[in-house]
Scaffold this motif. Sequence first.
Motif, PDB file in Angstrom:
ATOM      1  N   TRP A   1     -52.935  29.612  86.282  1.00  0.00           N
ATOM      2  CA  TRP A   1     -52.318  30.638  85.427  1.00  0.00           C
ATOM      3  C   TRP A   1     -52.137  30.158  83.995  1.00  0.00           C
TER       4      TRP A   1
ATOM      5  N   ILE B   1     -68.047  32.914  80.018  1.00  0.00           N
ATOM      6  CA  ILE B   1     -66.690  32.909  80.564  1.00  0.00           C
ATOM      7  C   ILE B   1     -66.137  34.339  80.632  1.00  0.00           C
TER       8      ILE B   1
ATOM      9  N   PHE C   1     -67.812  36.084  83.516  1.00  0.00           N
ATOM     10  CA  PHE C   1     -67.167  35.635  84.759  1.00  0.00           C
ATOM     11  C   PHE C   1     -65.839  36.356  84.952  1.00  0.00           C
TER      12      PHE C   1
END
Length: 211
Positions: free
Chosen positions: A31, A186, A189
């Motif tokens: 996180w 990224i 993704f």
Amino acid sequence: MSIEATHAEALTPAVPRPAAIHPAWVRITHWINALAMLVMIGSGWQIYNASPLFPFAFPPAITLGGWLAGALLWHFAAMWLLAVNGLVYVALGLATGRFRRKLVPIRPGEVLSDAKAALTGKLAHDDLSVYNAVQKLLYVGVILAGIVIILSGLAIWKPVQLQELTAVFGGYDAARYVHFFAMAAIVGFLVVHVVMAVLVPKSLRAMITGR
Ligand code: HEM
Ligand code: HEM
């Protein structure tokens, strides 16, 4: 309570609590990484807009920092969070054997069959502690993209002090393109990843509570 009952209790083997799907260190670093990545992407887009590499700009509303200098401050602040947190995650992933247990081996045949099953809605997600071949490939891929974006970022941040590193990428301008394409990978993704996290029952809960 009778002596016998106490005795019986003592003799009953304690039922072991099943191991968490994701241990605390994975959840915490995951996180922190998600937050740091969002800051890096938003500020990166603002930096890009000041001198675009391609004939398009990112809508200012989805960028961070307000203008070039503000965005650079965000970028250089969150990069420490991203890099230190990433180092902790990769070090623990290697040291605890998690990467070895969960992310390898990746067999091309399994990637193909799992991708086919996923696209036809036949891929089982019942055991959240085991990643399918497509997940393994994507997770290893995004970890590698993370390493590339940090190294190429360092190469364009300190091109004089780190000139050997900048040279590895083929110079400053090439490193800028590498940095940009790693960002695109990224973000690509992330879109798939967040959709899957919302669609696959209990996967989001497991990444928050561990179970
Ligand atoms: C240690 C990590 C990082 C460092 C040191 C770093 C450093 C930099 C620097 C110095 C620039 C300015 C380049 C220029 O003047 O043109 C930049 C641009 C940028 N960064 Fe990063 N960065 C890092 C991580 C990231 C991450 C994680 C992302 C997104 C996932 C990202 C996305 C971008 C984007 C989109 C740009 C604008 C691209 C351009 O037009 O050159 N960066 N970064
Ligand atoms: C807010 C956005 C995000 C959400 C909601 C999210 C959600 C999740 C969930 C639910 C899992 C466990 C899913 C599973 O069982 O496969 C997971 C794992 C993972 N996520 Fe994310 N994620 C987010 C952002 C990111 C970002 C930005 C990255 C990296 C760039 C990332 C990389 C990973 C990796 C590598 C794993 C596997 C971790 C391990 O098992 O060690 N996630 N994420």
